[in-house]
Design a protein around this motif. Structure first.
Motif, PDB file in Angstrom:
ATOM      1  N   GLY A   1       0.789  -1.220   0.000  1.00 37.72           N
ATOM      2  CA  GLY A   1       0.000   0.000   0.000  1.00 37.72           C
ATOM      3  C   GLY A   1       0.822   1.272   0.000  1.00 37.72           C
ATOM      4  O   GLY A   1       2.017   1.279  -0.310  1.00 37.72           O
ATOM      5  N   GLN A   2       0.168   2.363   0.369  1.00 40.12           N
ATOM      6  CA  GLN A   2       0.793   3.675   0.402  1.00 40.12           C
ATOM      7  C   GLN A   2       1.504   3.917   1.740  1.00 40.12           C
ATOM      8  O   GLN A   2       1.084   3.418   2.779  1.00 40.12           O
ATOM      9  N   ARG A   3       2.597   4.673   1.664  1.00 37.97           N
ATOM     10  CA  ARG A   3       3.351   5.121   2.847  1.00 37.97           C
ATOM     11  C   ARG A   3       3.826   3.949   3.708  1.00 37.97           C
ATOM     12  O   ARG A   3       3.893   4.032   4.926  1.00 37.97           O
ATOM     13  N   VAL A   4       4.168   2.857   3.056  1.00 38.61           N
ATOM     14  CA  VAL A   4       4.715   1.681   3.738  1.00 38.61           C
ATOM     15  C   VAL A   4       6.236   1.794   3.747  1.00 38.61           C
ATOM     16  O   VAL A   4       6.835   2.338   2.816  1.00 38.61           O
ATOM     17  N   HIS A   5       6.876   1.306   4.797  1.00 37.75           N
ATOM     18  CA  HIS A   5       8.337   1.165   4.792  1.00 37.75           C
ATOM     19  C   HIS A   5       8.653  -0.319   4.862  1.00 37.75           C
ATOM     20  O   HIS A   5       8.397  -0.978   5.865  1.00 37.75           O
ATOM     21  N   VAL A   6       9.216  -0.830   3.771  1.00 38.25           N
ATOM     22  CA  VAL A   6       9.732  -2.193   3.741  1.00 38.25           C
ATOM     23  C   VAL A   6      11.220  -2.075   4.056  1.00 38.25           C
ATOM     24  O   VAL A   6      12.019  -1.685   3.208  1.00 38.25           O
ATOM     25  N   SER A   7      11.598  -2.383   5.290  1.00 42.08           N
ATOM     26  CA  SER A   7      12.940  -2.098   5.781  1.00 42.08           C
ATOM     27  C   SER A   7      13.982  -3.037   5.181  1.00 42.08           C
ATOM     28  O   SER A   7      13.663  -4.018   4.502  1.00 42.08           O
TER      29      SER A   7
END
Length: 278
Positions: free
Chosen positions: A152-158
């Protein structure tokens, strides 16, 4: 799009006997629609128990692309960087006007993936065909977004996180990460698990489609199929003891994710750092 869906389903059903040129043409049209975000392997559906509906024909079309593609030389830098792949699976090219940042350093995005405005890709990372990545999301170094995964939007996949893809069976939901989720470093989300909005996965959390989650605040065990992480849940890696056989005798434990709290203002303050690096 309905006409393309019907054509792809018929070609897929024909198997190896499908008309090769028709199949390749249908796949290219699907790939174009996927790249533009006009077609998706799965999409929100309020009437579905999980909140998502799979579009099996999209997965069928991607499989046609693999089935009828030719293996060709795809080497880069005048052959100095050798690659060999299906000719139906080229790399996606971005213009500055796309609003997507691909930071130099060895990242790859396959054509047929959609990246929204403001997506940031830190090197090296990989996004596969059929994936959907919403506006303002960051895919950090050594991270993977698998085929057909929906982010989705504004996700952080670290860094080093793995968002697995589910291409087969075609009727199975892919992995879904909804808006405003923080996926910590070295996390793994696989087998069609769904992470609902604003959830936080602490570093090292592993989720599969059949993983039970122990929800401490609500005193319950979540064993849905597919696995659904509730909205705003803060999930950490934990263990539970083996209670039978040699496992009990030897004092063994197995890994399990645990919900320790639900997101509040303090959690939001800690994750607000994301905005400073965009």
């Amino acid at each position: 799009m309905n006409e393309l869906a019907s054509e792809i389903s018929a070609l897929f059903a024909a198997g190896a006997g499908a008309d090769r040129e028709r199949a390749r043409d249908a796949f290219v049209r699907l790939r174009t629609a996927l790249s533009a975000g006009e077609a998706r392997a799965a999409e929100p559906d309020a009437s579905a128990p999980s909140g998502w509906r799979v579009n099996a024909w999209v997965k069928q079309g991607i499989l046609l692309g693999f089935r009828f593609g030719d293996v060709v030389d795809m080497s880069a830098d005048h052959g100095r960087w050798p690659f060999v792949d299906k000719d139906t699976m080229p790399l996606k090219r971005f213009a500055a006007a796309s609003g997507v940042r691909i930071v130099p350093g060895g990242s790859t995005v396959r054509e047929g993936a959609y990246l929204g405005q403001g997506v940031v890709c830190m090197p090296p990372m990989y996004i596969n065909i059929g994936a959907y990545v919403g506006n303002g999301t960051m895919i950090d170094s050594h991270a993977l977004v698998g085929s057909c995964a929906q982010v989705g939007q504004r996700v952080h996949v670290s860094a080093a996180a793995q968002i697995g893809g589910v291409l087969e069976p075609v009727g199975a939901l892919p992995v879904v990460i909804e808006d405003d989720v923080l996926v910590g470093g070295n996390c793994g989300v696989y087998e069609g698990a769904i992470v609902k909005r604003r959830a936080v996965l602490a570093s090292g959390t592993i989720l599969t489609g059949s993983t039970p989650i122990y929800d401490l605040p609500n005193g319950r065990i979540i064993e849905s199929s597919p696995l659904i992480v509730p909205e705003g849940a803060v999930v950490v890696p934990g263990t539970r003891p083996v209670t039978s056989g040699h496992g009990r005798e030897w004092g063994l434990a197995v890994a399990t994710p645990i919900i320790v709290k639900y997101r509040d203002e303090r959690t939001d303050a800690r994750t607000a750092l994301e905005q400073a690096i965009r």
